[in-house]
Design a protein around this motif. Structure first.
Motif: not given
Ligand SMILES: Nc1ncnc2c1ncn2[C@@H]1O[C@H](COP(=O)(O)OP(=O)(O)OP(=O)(O)O)[C@@H](O)[C@H]1O
Ligand code: HEM
Ligand SMILES: Nc1ncnc2c1ncn2[C@@H]1O[C@H](COP(=O)(O)OP(=O)(O)OP(=O)(O)O)[C@@H](O)[C@H]1O
Ligand SMILES: [Mg+2]
Ligand SMILES: [Mg+2]
Lengths: 224, 245, 202, 224, 202
Positions: C131, E38, E41
């Motif tokens: 995740v 994280g 985005k």
């Molecule tokens: N089941 C979960 N419980 C807690 N947090 C979660 C869970 N699933 C996802 N997350 C959190 O949600 C966020 C997902 O972020 P996302 O992939 O949208 O980030 P991003 O902005 O695209 O980051 P990056 O620049 O690294 O690609 C992460 O911080 C992750 O730790």
């Protein structure tokens, strides 16, 4: 970095992964149980017939249950780059592979051995025959995991891997199947079965000695 | 001194023209032996008083069975050589041999069961020899399937070599296990009826046919190896210079 | 201990990627491998890590040809490639524990937790890697830089997917490693903001 | 963008992928052949016994051969992000899924039907029984692929998916197995078997109607 | 046609990633989503593509709520995420042919070949994607920008793994798309060298 610490640390790692979802272990078991239970549905419920073919079918079931988990033995580690990292470890790669094979047996082979009495009762086998069947399985299933590892390593990352693996490995499994099912059959017929058991034990040693080493070579080839 | 020569021909570049020269020779031998063999088997060998004309299938069946077993050993030999000496040619040889081996195993199965129908009244029985031949056929198929599924030549060579070595270790184990499986349970329902004493001409015919199959195998394998060499080394200098003119 | 690459050629399929590449890397030095997409940077790094074998040429570590003592070489090497080597189902903590055992330098839980919070992953130790976001995964991976102590680092595009803060943290780590006598072989499509190093253009 | 073009374009795509290595198709077939051939090795070579249990065993073999290819039905597309892209397609997702299922049947089910006469000969089955067996397989194997797709979709991305899948799917396969093997058995016993065939046909229709739709929903859930 | 996001909240596990995000994107406009690793985005972009459903809030395309006409929305959308969606066993040519069919805009072989050579992949059309380098794979993926004509592009870190030349090519494409009336929603950790756009910081 000694021999046992490497094997132990790999086996524990793979078991942790398997236990992460408890289904992993239970399902290998249930696959075996279901496959064996399909038989009466396919060939009809005649009890004499069933108890006659039961030991052979239990063995085929064990063989398929082992086979089913094999493609995943190295595939996950290969896809996510872990295998590459493992081959970069200063520990002996052969022992790492042996650790993985042991974990596979504990997940796929051991539960099958332990559930066999239940299936034996279902098929009306007598106590001693069930005992013999379990003994052959204890001796035979490690060979299945060990030989299977070679196949899994050879087909790693090759398309159609799962089915290709079966094609490579099933012919090599035949002696184990014959000695295993043969011992139970010989016991029932009142013949001497120690010969079969010795043969299985010999296969065990042979496979234990060569299979991890050959698999390690095959894995290095796959990683190139 | 003689070692030097061997190594010279272990390189594809020098083996390619050598193979080219050998092919017509072996093709000719094959054609002659086949003609003689077939003539003996169809015209010289007497009609069997028990089996009638059908027994003539033996002249194909037996040599094909022999070849199928022998070729697997040769494959294992080349594989071992490849691992020890790391020659590129050995992988190519192994792969060139496999289809022919599979073909002979298949031929043995087909002719055997064609013969089985009149002899035993059934196409197939679960007899030890038949079963082990079937397993040999599966081993060939496994090899072919594996090598054709890998497209990087280096990996294909090595994976094929490992498989054929593991397979050849298993062949005796399989062979004996199948014999015990078949004889220990119960008396085999149908057993191979061998002619008590083989007629002299029959033996001759069989041997000549076997030699013809040998010749055929060598010729076709050399031809296949040449194709494989060309395919693999298409980019190299010597192919551009010599082979493609 | 130095890494010395002599006259290396590499072929993939029928394509000759590069020929006669030679360079030498001493302690306190780092080398930036540059080149267009598909030039062969990853292939070169994998060769140097002993993951594949070259068409011709040799690579030696401390004067010893690496195929001759692969396990010894791997004791001194940390290679991070395009693939992550993280188990999706395990948490960052578990992943790093297992990796440190495999590396032969088992780390305590406390050590790992402090490295993770160094990378801004405090509070994420117990989530399965599956995740995590792309950048968070890479941060977990880069934690190994602090857990395995070894002289030679080979890093394939380590800056990928990182945000600005993490990129700066990584620069500090790399600078530190080199200045303390480490060796570094790295690829990156961005110019490297570090003290001068060897540049190898493929 | 009409119905058939979508199904056709997906089925063709999956077949192209399967044909990329010709082994893909051949191995599904040979797995079936080998599994069925293991039986005599396990239970002994008695021809009367073997010909009695042969139809049931052929059916179990067909079922396992189908099962073996199922985990790959969606898994590759899921891992590499293709499935995500497919769900973003303006075409109907249900039809896309149907196309994939059809390709799976052509690769896993059809060859099994076609090779059955050969196995029948090995087990000494008479011509008409072989005919009936093939008929039941033609009717039954599409159901196996269709139901299997639901299981494959439900277990997508779940660890231990392959084995879990078997666990989910095998119980659902049981009616197909019973009707299929039952028809051949009834024919041999001289009983009326048209009832069985109608039931199989009904299962076909039912599965064709619901399975692609349910699978599509399950896939969308897996993708979230 | 405009993309309008109203009061969006997104939760992953027990973590609230963002709340009350609203913005509107008109033709000729583009939006750069920024934020730490994280921050959410990727999650936001997947919501906007209709790949997952939000905790609360709504997303509409041309005034229609996207779940109400998903297939219609997908006709107008091109989404390229972290995962590549390329089949490793197929060649770039085959991959793109199949994708264009799935997109409902079948492309001719010539069209695909010329797009591939535009991306510097001439001579690589017939290799399986498996053997391509990281940057070459991304180039194959980006070829879809030229093959599917649709107004809305949602791109998640499209510059990853590209070399400098390819980055510039991509900028040209993006600029062109926006100036011709397209909409663009993009994430990137590097500052975007494009005419001014909306910036959304998570
Ligand atoms: N089941 C979960 N419980 C807690 N947090 C979660 C869970 N699933 C996802 N997350 C959190 O949600 C966020 C997902 O972020 P996302 O992939 O949208 O980030 P991003 O902005 O695209 O980051 P990056 O620049 O690294 O690609 C992460 O911080 C992750 O730790
Ligand atoms: C599918 C069926 C059959 C198969 C797979 C088969 C296989 C083989 C094999 C592998 C051999 C070589 C064994 C050896 O030399 O040790 C062989 C030899 C032979 N077979 Fe068959 N066979 C089949 C059917 C038959 C039938 C029906 C007959 C005749 C009744 C027959 C007669 C022979 C004879 C005479 C030999 C030579 C024996 C010898 O050299 O010792 N075979 N067969
Ligand atoms: N079997 C093959 N036949 C022809 N070319 C191949 C084969 N396998 C790999 N290649 C080529 O070899 C090169 C591999 O490059 P490599 O992955 O080392 O590139 P890279 O410099 O790391 O690129 P990137 O910056 O994109 O990561 C690619 O150009 C690829 O097309
Ligand atoms: Mg690279
Ligand atoms: Mg992201």
């Amino acid at each position: 970095m000694n021999l046992f610490s490497t094997i132990y640390c790999m086996a524990r790692r793979d078991l942790t992964l398997a236990l992460r979802h408890k289904t992993e272990i239970l399902t290998a078991l249930f696959f075996f149980v279901i496959v064996v239970n399909l038989l009466p549905l396919g060939v009809g419920p005649d009890p004499k017939l069933l108890s006659k073919i039961a030991p052979g079918v239990v063995w085929i079931g064990a063989l398929l249950a082992t086979l089913l988990g094999l493609p995943r033995l190295f595939a996950h580690d290969y896809q996510d780059g872990t295998l590459e990292q493992l081959s970069l470890s200063p520990r002996s790669f052969t022992l790492i592979v042996l650790g993985k094979i042991m974990a596979h047996w504990i997940v796929a082979g051991l539960p099958v051995v332990l559930i066999t009495p239940l299936l034996g009762i279902q098929f009306n086998l007598s106590g001693p025959i069930i005992g013999v069947l379990m003994l052959t399985l204890v001796l035979g299933t490690p060979v299945l995991s060990l030989i299977g590892a070679i196949g899994a390593a050879l087909t790693l990352g090759v398309r159609g891997g799962g089915v290709l693996l079966s094609l490579l490995i099933l012919p090599l499994y035949i002696p184990v199947l014959i000695f295993g099912a043969g011992a139970a059959e010989a016991y029932r017929a009142g013949l001497d079965m120690t010969g079969y058991l010795w043969l299985l034990a010999a296969l065990d040693l042979l496979a234990l000695f060569f299979a991890p080493w050959v698999s390690a070579i095959a894995l290095k080839v796959a990683l190139e | 001194m003689s070692m030097v020569n061997w190594f010279k021909y272990a390189s594809p570049a020098s083996f390619y023209p050598l193979a080219g020269k050998l092919i017509p020779f072996f093709s000719a031998i094959t054609a002659i032996l086949l003609a003689v063999g077939l003539w003996i088997s169809f015209f010289m060998a007497p009609t069997d008083f028990q089996q009638g004309e059908g027994y003539r299938i033996i002249f194909v069946h037996v040599p094909a069975s022999w070849m199928s077993m022998f070729i697997y050993c040769v494959m294992a030999f080349w594989s071992a050589l490849g691992f020890i000496l790391n020659t590129r040619l050995s992988g190519m040889m192994t792969q060139a041999l496999a289809p022919t081996g599979a073909m002979f195993a298949f031929l043995s199965l087909v002719t055997g069961s064609l013969w089985g129908k009149p002899m035993w009244g059934t196409w197939w029985v679960w007899d030890a020899r038949l079963t082990s031949q079937l397993i040999l056929f599966f081993l060939y198929l496994g090899f072919l399937a594996l090598t054709s599924a890998i497209d990087d030549p280096r990996r294909r060579d090595k994976a094929g070599a490992i498989l054929s070595l593991v397979g050849v270790v298993n062949i005796p184990i399989i062979y004996f296990s199948v014999i015990w499986w078949n004889t220990l349970h119960q008396g085999a329902t149908v057993s191979m009826t061998k002619a008590p004493t083989m007629a002299h001409t029959m033996l001759m015919g069989m041997l000549i046919m076997a030699l013809a199959f040998w010749g055929y195998t060598i010729a076709i394998v050399l031809k296949r190896v040449r194709c494989i060499i060309l395919e693999r080394e298409i980019a190299s200098e010597w192919v551009k210079k010599n082979a493609l003119e | 201990m130095n890494l010395s690459v002599k006259d290396l050629s590499c072929q993939r399929g029928e394509r000759l990627l590069f020929e006669h590449v030679s360079f030498q890397l001493e302690p306190h030095q780092w080398c930036h491998v540059t080149g267009e997409n598909g030039a062969g940077k990853t292939s070169l790094l994998r060769l140097c890590a002993g993951l594949s074998s070259p068409l011709s040429g040799s690579i030696s570590w401390g004067g010893v040809n690496i195929p001759d003592d692969l396990d010894g070489f791997h004791k001194d090497l940390l290679y991070l490639g395009h693939a992550s080597g993280l188990k999706e189902e395990l948490t960052p903590l578990e992943n790093l524990t297992l990796m440190s055992q495999i590396d032969g330098q088992p780390a305590t839980e406390d050590a790992i937790l402090s490295v993770l919070s160094f990378w801004g992953l405090a509070g994420r130790e117990d989530l399965p890697v599956r995740v995590l976001s792309a950048g968070q995964r890479r941060r977990v991976l880069l934690s190994r830089l602090l857990l395995k102590s070894c002289p030679l680092w080979i890093l394939d595009e380590p800056f990928n997917a990182l945000d600005k803060k993490a990129i700066n943290t990584l620069y500090d780590l790399l600078n530190n490693h080199v200045s303390q006598g480490g060796l570094l072989l790295v690829t990156s499509h961005q110019p490297m903001e570090m003290a001068e190093g060897i540049v190898l253009s493929l």
